[in-house]
Write a protein that holds these residues in place. Sequence first.
Motif, PDB file in Angstrom:
ATOM      1  N   LEU A 136       4.623   6.781  -5.064  1.00 42.00           N
ATOM      2  CA  LEU A 136       4.280   5.384  -5.342  1.00 42.00           C
ATOM      3  C   LEU A 136       3.110   4.929  -4.483  1.00 42.00           C
ATOM      4  O   LEU A 136       2.272   4.139  -4.925  1.00 42.00           O
ATOM      5  N   LEU A 137       3.051   5.430  -3.263  1.00 43.61           N
ATOM      6  CA  LEU A 137       1.936   5.085  -2.378  1.00 43.61           C
ATOM      7  C   LEU A 137       0.612   5.513  -2.991  1.00 43.61           C
ATOM      8  O   LEU A 137      -0.367   4.761  -3.011  1.00 43.61           O
ATOM      9  N   HIS A 138       0.582   6.727  -3.561  1.00 43.75           N
ATOM     10  CA  HIS A 138      -0.646   7.225  -4.183  1.00 43.75           C
ATOM     11  C   HIS A 138      -0.924   6.563  -5.528  1.00 43.75           C
ATOM     12  O   HIS A 138      -2.048   6.636  -6.032  1.00 43.75           O
ATOM     13  N   ALA A 139       0.098   5.933  -6.118  1.00 43.40           N
ATOM     14  CA  ALA A 139      -0.074   5.300  -7.425  1.00 43.40           C
ATOM     15  C   ALA A 139      -0.588   3.873  -7.326  1.00 43.40           C
ATOM     16  O   ALA A 139      -0.928   3.278  -8.355  1.00 43.40           O
ATOM     17  N   LEU A 140      -0.644   3.315  -6.117  1.00 45.67           N
ATOM     18  CA  LEU A 140      -1.137   1.943  -5.983  1.00 45.67           C
ATOM     19  C   LEU A 140      -2.571   1.876  -6.502  1.00 45.67           C
ATOM     20  O   LEU A 140      -3.425   2.666  -6.087  1.00 45.67           O
ATOM     21  N   PRO A 141      -2.867   0.924  -7.396  1.00 44.04           N
ATOM     22  CA  PRO A 141      -4.159   0.950  -8.095  1.00 44.04           C
ATOM     23  C   PRO A 141      -5.283   0.269  -7.316  1.00 44.04           C
ATOM     24  O   PRO A 141      -5.053  -0.504  -6.391  1.00 44.04           O
ATOM     25  N   GLY A 142      -6.488   0.577  -7.745  1.00 42.95           N
ATOM     26  CA  GLY A 142      -7.669  -0.101  -7.231  1.00 42.95           C
ATOM     27  C   GLY A 142      -8.385   0.685  -6.149  1.00 42.95           C
ATOM     28  O   GLY A 142      -7.810   1.566  -5.493  1.00 42.95           O
ATOM     29  N   SER A 143      -9.658   0.368  -5.960  1.00 45.07           N
ATOM     30  CA  SER A 143     -10.476   1.016  -4.940  1.00 45.07           C
ATOM     31  C   SER A 143     -11.570   0.044  -4.515  1.00 45.07           C
ATOM     32  O   SER A 143     -12.171  -0.637  -5.355  1.00 45.07           O
ATOM     33  N   ARG A 144     -11.813   0.003  -3.205  1.00 43.02           N
ATOM     34  CA  ARG A 144     -12.833  -0.903  -2.676  1.00 43.02           C
ATOM     35  C   ARG A 144     -13.512  -0.222  -1.498  1.00 43.02           C
ATOM     36  O   ARG A 144     -12.853   0.392  -0.658  1.00 43.02           O
TER      37      ARG A 144
END
Length: 338
Positions: free
Chosen positions: A157-165
């Motif tokens: 689930l940690l790796h599935a958190l969406p988005g990138s900045r």
Amino acid sequence: MSVHKLGLNVVGALLVLAGVGLVAMNARGLINYRAAASRHGGEVVDLGADAHPQAGQHGSMVRVVGVPTVVESPHDPEFNLKVNTPGLLRHVEMFQWREVRIGASVHYELDWVDRLLDARRFEDPTGHVNPDRFPITGKHFDAGLVQMGGFKLGPVLLHALPGSRQVTPDPAALPTNLAASFSKYGNYLVTSQRPGDPRLGDVRVSWDEVPLQLVTIVARVDGDRLVAASDADDGKGYEVQIGDVSLFDMFPDLPVPPELVLSGRILAVLLGALGAFVLLSTHPGRRDPLLALGLGGLAVGAVAGMLWLGSDLRMAGAWLAAVALCIVLVIWRLRRTH
């Protein structure tokens, strides 16, 4: 048979059928919903926002909403970079020759590339030799602990958190050995003496973080953690989406479950009992509400028990136990009558 008795028999039969039909529709709706939910790990309990582990939740699929909290931030030790994010990704690029083909034409240009290009494979390697290795490699750094309400997020689930900045690095935090080689240029750290005019072999480093934002997570409870359901038929066993997203938007294949299930079951039994009472009223001395309740419950319970038999043995057993009680009630009332 008089018209009056015939009418009562018809009305009674229709009421019994209505009860049987209602409990069958109720059971079929739940069975279909559970079958669809099982593809994603099972029925989902909606815990909403600020959810915390409670007794009896272990093994259940739950839906939680909120902004993840980073308890132990990820750290890139080589560059002494620490960011309040669930995940930190280091990108490393090198200024290299690359071969560009346009139709039959081949030409070469210098560009930032995140992998090593072997100039020996070029059609014309003369004058286009690239370095043979990267001095620094890209890496991914996970937060030590991320929570959603009172639940800890498992690695999947940690790796599935969406988005990138993109992260803006702080050159003042660089270790001494790297501070002599790197300087800040935009959101990059570069080894170029003239950052706006890089040369062959120059390296630039950047970082992306997973932003902290409102997300909805559906996952399985494992103690105080949220994890993927490994036995889900869809091969995934979880879902993570940005915002406060309803369960049916997350899983469009889920049918809408029947509402007021318990009330529907009670109403089905009452309709069956009323129908049985109307049928009994055509026989002198048989207007017995308890006998009617037993007969109506027997008809409704038998149908419900058979429907649940193939999908939920516990539910089927509960209905068949109710049928057994109805049989006892019917026998008792018939003996009292005689």
